[in-house]
Design a protein around this motif. Sequence first.
Motif, PDB file in Angstrom:
ATOM      1  N   THR A  69     -30.565  15.423 -41.472  1.00  0.00           N
ATOM      2  CA  THR A  69     -30.184  16.815 -41.238  1.00  0.00           C
ATOM      3  C   THR A  69     -28.995  17.212 -42.118  1.00  0.00           C
ATOM      4  O   THR A  69     -28.786  18.398 -42.353  1.00  0.00           O
ATOM      5  CB  THR A  69     -29.824  17.058 -39.762  1.00  0.00           C
ATOM      6  N   HIS A  70     -28.227  16.222 -42.583  1.00  0.00           N
ATOM      7  CA  HIS A  70     -27.104  16.504 -43.488  1.00  0.00           C
ATOM      8  C   HIS A  70     -26.499  15.186 -43.985  1.00  0.00           C
ATOM      9  O   HIS A  70     -26.947  14.112 -43.580  1.00  0.00           O
ATOM     10  CB  HIS A  70     -26.034  17.370 -42.811  1.00  0.00           C
ATOM     11  N   VAL A  71     -25.515  15.311 -44.874  1.00  0.00           N
ATOM     12  CA  VAL A  71     -24.744  14.139 -45.294  1.00  0.00           C
ATOM     13  C   VAL A  71     -23.752  13.849 -44.169  1.00  0.00           C
ATOM     14  O   VAL A  71     -22.771  14.563 -44.000  1.00  0.00           O
ATOM     15  CB  VAL A  71     -24.003  14.427 -46.626  1.00  0.00           C
ATOM     16  N   GLY A 144     -22.840  25.344 -42.066  1.00  0.00           N
ATOM     17  CA  GLY A 144     -21.660  25.663 -41.271  1.00  0.00           C
ATOM     18  C   GLY A 144     -20.839  24.405 -41.043  1.00  0.00           C
ATOM     19  O   GLY A 144     -19.689  24.314 -41.458  1.00  0.00           O
ATOM     20  N   HIS A 145     -21.463  23.403 -40.426  1.00  0.00           N
ATOM     21  CA  HIS A 145     -20.808  22.088 -40.302  1.00  0.00           C
ATOM     22  C   HIS A 145     -20.646  21.505 -41.704  1.00  0.00           C
ATOM     23  O   HIS A 145     -19.576  21.021 -42.065  1.00  0.00           O
ATOM     24  CB  HIS A 145     -21.662  21.204 -39.390  1.00  0.00           C
ATOM     25  N   THR A 146     -21.708  21.551 -42.492  1.00  0.00           N
ATOM     26  CA  THR A 146     -21.647  21.277 -43.936  1.00  0.00           C
ATOM     27  C   THR A 146     -22.541  22.310 -44.617  1.00  0.00           C
ATOM     28  O   THR A 146     -23.384  22.920 -43.960  1.00  0.00           O
ATOM     29  CB  THR A 146     -22.167  19.862 -44.309  1.00  0.00           C
ATOM     30  N   GLY A 161     -29.494  18.512 -35.818  1.00  0.00           N
ATOM     31  CA  GLY A 161     -28.379  17.848 -36.505  1.00  0.00           C
ATOM     32  C   GLY A 161     -27.061  18.157 -35.830  1.00  0.00           C
ATOM     33  O   GLY A 161     -26.979  18.167 -34.595  1.00  0.00           O
ATOM     34  N   ASP A 162     -26.042  18.430 -36.655  1.00  0.00           N
ATOM     35  CA  ASP A 162     -24.726  18.791 -36.106  1.00  0.00           C
ATOM     36  C   ASP A 162     -24.569  20.301 -36.188  1.00  0.00           C
ATOM     37  O   ASP A 162     -24.032  20.843 -37.152  1.00  0.00           O
ATOM     38  CB  ASP A 162     -23.602  18.130 -36.906  1.00  0.00           C
ATOM     39  N   THR A 163     -25.077  20.979 -35.204  1.00  0.00           N
ATOM     40  CA  THR A 163     -24.867  22.425 -35.051  1.00  0.00           C
ATOM     41  C   THR A 163     -24.409  22.592 -33.623  1.00  0.00           C
ATOM     42  O   THR A 163     -23.237  22.780 -33.352  1.00  0.00           O
ATOM     43  CB  THR A 163     -26.171  23.203 -35.317  1.00  0.00           C
TER      44      THR A 163
HETATM   45 FE   LIG Z   1     -22.173  15.430 -39.103  1.00  0.00          FE
END
Ligand SMILES: [Fe+2]
Length: 286
Positions: A69-71, A144-146, A161-163
Amino acid sequence: MKPNVKTFFDGVTFTASHVIWDPQTKHAAIVDSVKDYDPKSGRTSTDNADQIVSFAESEGLSVEWILETHVHADHLTAGPYLQQKLGGKTGIGSRIDVVQGVFKDIFNAEEDFATDGRQFDHLFENGEVFHIGALEATAVHTPGHTPACVTFIVGDAAFVGDTLFMPDFGTARCDFPGGDARELFKSIKTILSLPVETRLFLCHDYGPNGRDYQWETTVGEEREKNIHVHDGVDEDAFVTMRAERDRQLDMPALILPSVQINMRAGEMPPPERNGKTYLKIPVDAL
Ligand SMILES: [Fe+2]
């Protein structure tokens, strides 16, 4: 369409890795895997990833995708290890180029470190449709988070992911390089505009107030109860809250090893002249 989902929770980094599969064809995707890393010794291991390998093998799953979902800044991805064991293509959001650009600079990575995302097999554009067996999936950019964060919507489930986190924990921090609370608010609203019964699968849980770890909720539950973004909270109030909260947070324990490996799709930096691999600690850079 209802994908099957099995979650593996790493109690060291509080990360939830999800295996998604089509019950008909047994084609599968793995979202946000974890490679174990001991910062005291610098040793890596694959205990978490091996649980996923065993599960996929015992269920007879054919892995098509190994997704991020992201780095991540708090754990190493096991993407390359899982790909070697189970096959499949690695994938991440197409704005990975922005993240690689920022961190190439911070880590003073080797001259030929490419910042166009080519280390991944596939880069997902916003709104791109793909398949896991007969299941239709959509990658939606949720920055937003990344800047490179993506939510994967698969049938009636979304891997966010991280939302968002569980309603009693709130939302992801926005103070990493390239983070932006206004963007995160908009991204969260996009997720919360899905049907209320949509299952949401999270990347982390921290078990606040001693409750058991949980990683699944619904759009309806988040809209009603999320302590940061329930219905009625406006963008400015969210941004103010997020900035205040982020000021109080320490950097994640593994941010420096995690980012310099995850920006390379989980591969280690090139070995030095003695054949050994080293990670860097940038001093006073974060
Ligand atoms: Fe994260």
